[in-house]
Write a protein that holds these residues in place. Structure first.
Motif, short mmCIF file in Angstrom:
data_model
loop_
_atom_site.label_atom_id
_atom_site.label_comp_id
_atom_site.label_asym_id
_atom_site.label_seq_id
_atom_site.Cartn_x
_atom_site.Cartn_y
_atom_site.Cartn_z
N THR A 52 -42.52 -4.07 -28.68
CA THR A 52 -42.96 -2.77 -28.18
C THR A 52 -42.62 -2.61 -26.70
O THR A 52 -42.06 -1.59 -26.29
CB THR A 52 -44.47 -2.59 -28.40
N GLU A 53 -42.94 -3.63 -25.90
CA GLU A 53 -42.66 -3.57 -24.46
C GLU A 53 -41.19 -3.39 -24.17
O GLU A 53 -40.82 -2.70 -23.21
CB GLU A 53 -43.16 -4.84 -23.77
N SER A 54 -40.34 -3.99 -24.97
CA SER A 54 -38.89 -3.93 -24.73
C SER A 54 -38.33 -2.52 -24.88
O SER A 54 -37.23 -2.24 -24.42
CB SER A 54 -38.15 -4.90 -25.65
N GLN A 55 -39.06 -1.64 -25.51
CA GLN A 55 -38.58 -0.29 -25.73
C GLN A 55 -38.90 0.64 -24.56
O GLN A 55 -38.41 1.77 -24.51
CB GLN A 55 -39.14 0.26 -27.03
N PHE A 56 -39.70 0.17 -23.62
CA PHE A 56 -40.04 0.97 -22.46
C PHE A 56 -39.11 0.63 -21.30
O PHE A 56 -38.63 -0.50 -21.19
CB PHE A 56 -41.51 0.75 -22.05
N VAL A 57 -38.85 1.60 -20.46
CA VAL A 57 -37.96 1.42 -19.31
C VAL A 57 -38.83 1.22 -18.07
O VAL A 57 -39.77 1.98 -17.85
CB VAL A 57 -37.06 2.65 -19.10
N THR A 58 -38.50 0.21 -17.29
CA THR A 58 -39.25 -0.02 -16.05
C THR A 58 -38.34 0.18 -14.85
O THR A 58 -37.13 -0.09 -14.91
CB THR A 58 -39.84 -1.45 -16.01
N TRP A 59 -38.93 0.65 -13.78
CA TRP A 59 -38.20 0.88 -12.54
C TRP A 59 -37.81 -0.46 -11.94
O TRP A 59 -38.59 -1.40 -11.91
CB TRP A 59 -39.08 1.66 -11.56
N LYS A 60 -36.58 -0.53 -11.47
CA LYS A 60 -36.08 -1.70 -10.77
C LYS A 60 -35.58 -1.24 -9.41
O LYS A 60 -35.02 -0.14 -9.29
CB LYS A 60 -34.94 -2.37 -11.54
N ASP A 61 -35.76 -2.07 -8.40
CA ASP A 61 -35.33 -1.70 -7.05
C ASP A 61 -33.84 -1.39 -6.99
O ASP A 61 -33.40 -0.59 -6.16
CB ASP A 61 -35.67 -2.81 -6.05
N GLU A 62 -33.07 -1.98 -7.88
CA GLU A 62 -31.62 -1.72 -7.89
C GLU A 62 -31.29 -0.28 -8.28
O GLU A 62 -30.18 0.18 -8.07
CB GLU A 62 -30.91 -2.69 -8.82
N TYR A 63 -32.27 0.45 -8.83
CA TYR A 63 -32.05 1.85 -9.18
C TYR A 63 -32.21 2.77 -7.97
O TYR A 63 -31.86 3.94 -8.04
CB TYR A 63 -33.03 2.32 -10.27
N SER A 64 -32.75 2.26 -6.90
CA SER A 64 -33.01 3.09 -5.73
C SER A 64 -31.72 3.64 -5.15
O SER A 64 -30.73 2.91 -4.99
CB SER A 64 -33.74 2.28 -4.65
N VAL A 65 -31.75 4.94 -4.82
CA VAL A 65 -30.61 5.58 -4.16
C VAL A 65 -30.84 5.67 -2.65
O VAL A 65 -29.99 6.17 -1.93
CB VAL A 65 -30.30 6.97 -4.76
N GLY A 66 -32.02 5.23 -2.20
CA GLY A 66 -32.31 5.21 -0.77
C GLY A 66 -32.88 6.50 -0.22
O GLY A 66 -33.12 6.62 0.98
N ILE A 67 -33.07 7.49 -1.07
CA ILE A 67 -33.67 8.77 -0.66
C ILE A 67 -35.00 8.86 -1.39
O ILE A 67 -35.05 8.94 -2.62
CB ILE A 67 -32.74 9.96 -1.02
N GLU A 68 -36.09 8.83 -0.63
CA GLU A 68 -37.43 8.69 -1.20
C GLU A 68 -37.75 9.75 -2.25
O GLU A 68 -38.25 9.42 -3.34
CB GLU A 68 -38.48 8.69 -0.10
N SER A 69 -37.49 11.00 -1.96
CA SER A 69 -37.85 12.06 -2.91
C SER A 69 -37.07 11.92 -4.23
O SER A 69 -37.63 12.14 -5.30
CB SER A 69 -37.61 13.44 -2.31
N ILE A 70 -35.82 11.52 -4.14
CA ILE A 70 -35.01 11.35 -5.35
C ILE A 70 -35.47 10.11 -6.12
O ILE A 70 -35.59 10.14 -7.35
CB ILE A 70 -33.50 11.27 -5.01
N ASP A 71 -35.76 9.03 -5.40
CA ASP A 71 -36.29 7.83 -6.07
C ASP A 71 -37.60 8.15 -6.78
O ASP A 71 -37.83 7.71 -7.91
CB ASP A 71 -36.50 6.69 -5.07
N ASN A 72 -38.46 8.93 -6.12
CA ASN A 72 -39.73 9.31 -6.75
C ASN A 72 -39.50 10.18 -7.99
O ASN A 72 -40.21 10.02 -9.00
CB ASN A 72 -40.64 10.03 -5.75
N ASP A 73 -38.51 11.06 -7.92
CA ASP A 73 -38.16 11.86 -9.11
C ASP A 73 -37.69 10.96 -10.25
O ASP A 73 -38.09 11.14 -11.39
CB ASP A 73 -37.05 12.86 -8.78
N HIS A 74 -36.84 10.00 -9.91
CA HIS A 74 -36.33 9.09 -10.93
C HIS A 74 -37.46 8.27 -11.55
O HIS A 74 -37.48 8.05 -12.77
CB HIS A 74 -35.25 8.17 -10.35
N LYS A 75 -38.40 7.84 -10.73
CA LYS A 75 -39.56 7.10 -11.26
C LYS A 75 -40.38 7.99 -12.20
O LYS A 75 -40.84 7.53 -13.24
CB LYS A 75 -40.44 6.60 -10.11
N MET A 76 -40.54 9.25 -11.82
CA MET A 76 -41.29 10.18 -12.68
C MET A 76 -40.54 10.42 -13.98
O MET A 76 -41.15 10.47 -15.05
CB MET A 76 -41.52 11.51 -11.96
#
Length: 188
Positions: A52-76
């Motif tokens: 079950t856990e493997s089917q969920f996507v988790t945020w990784k720091d490597e996904y960061s684009v360095g722009i806080e608002s966009i990173d927050n959007d991606h996390k959402m």
């Protein structure tokens, strides 16, 4: 197999193992049968949790684009994809499924608008190409939402597979390109 049937099968298996454990102890505490069934029960629970856990996507720091608002959007967006994943794995009711789909679609549009505005305001050279990727993705999702009425379970599973792959590839590909450009322009 649909989610109600999967839940029933898991519950039946657990109930069978618990019953076997209780009956096994009637053979005595030193008999190996109940202990083997306890290990089997623990293994079933552990494997179900991992699957079950493997089917969920988790945020990784490597996904960061360095722009806080966009990173927050991606996390959402990842959170909303996981919410839809929950509705795919568990019986949550049709209203929850529809609400999760609509919320994901609306937030995706909001995020794309924000991203495109930043790119346009800062003269990003591949703005039109990036915007076209957003439109293509949005059209795919809208088409899947329409298919939802015909076969909700299959549609949600297909949509989740598409969204997970698309979002991660998009963040790590074209989003990293525009973010490098915007960071050079001083956008944070």
């Amino acid at each position: 197999m649909n989610k109600k049937l999967k839940a029933f099968a898991l519950a039946f298996l657990i109930l069978t193992l618990v019953t076997g454990i209780l009956l096994g102890f009637t053979l005595g505490l030193s008999h190996p049968l109940p202990w083997v069934l306890i290990v089997a029960l623990a293994l079933v629970i552990f494997l179900n949790k991992k699957m079950t856990e493997s089917q969920f996507v988790t945020w990784k720091d490597e996904y960061s684009v360095g722009i806080e608002s966009i990173d927050n959007d991606h996390k959402m967006l990842l959170k909303l994809i996981n919410q839809l994943q929950t509705s795919s794995l568990y019986y949550t009711g049709e209203d929850f499924d529809k609400e999760a789909l609509n919320e994901l679609l609306e937030y995706t549009k909001f995020h794309f608008d924000r991203e495109e505005k930043m790119m346009e305001e800062n003269g990003y050279p591949d703005f039109e190409g990036h915007r076209q990727q957003h439109r293509d993705m949005t059209n795919q999702v809208v088409a899947k939402v329409k298919e939802y009425e015909e076969d909700s379970e299959k549609t949600v599973e297909d949509l989740l597979d598409y969204l997970k792959k698309w979002l991660i590839n998009h963040i790590n590909g074209t989003d990293k390109k525009y973010s490098a450009f915007l960071l050079e322009k001083g956008v944070k």
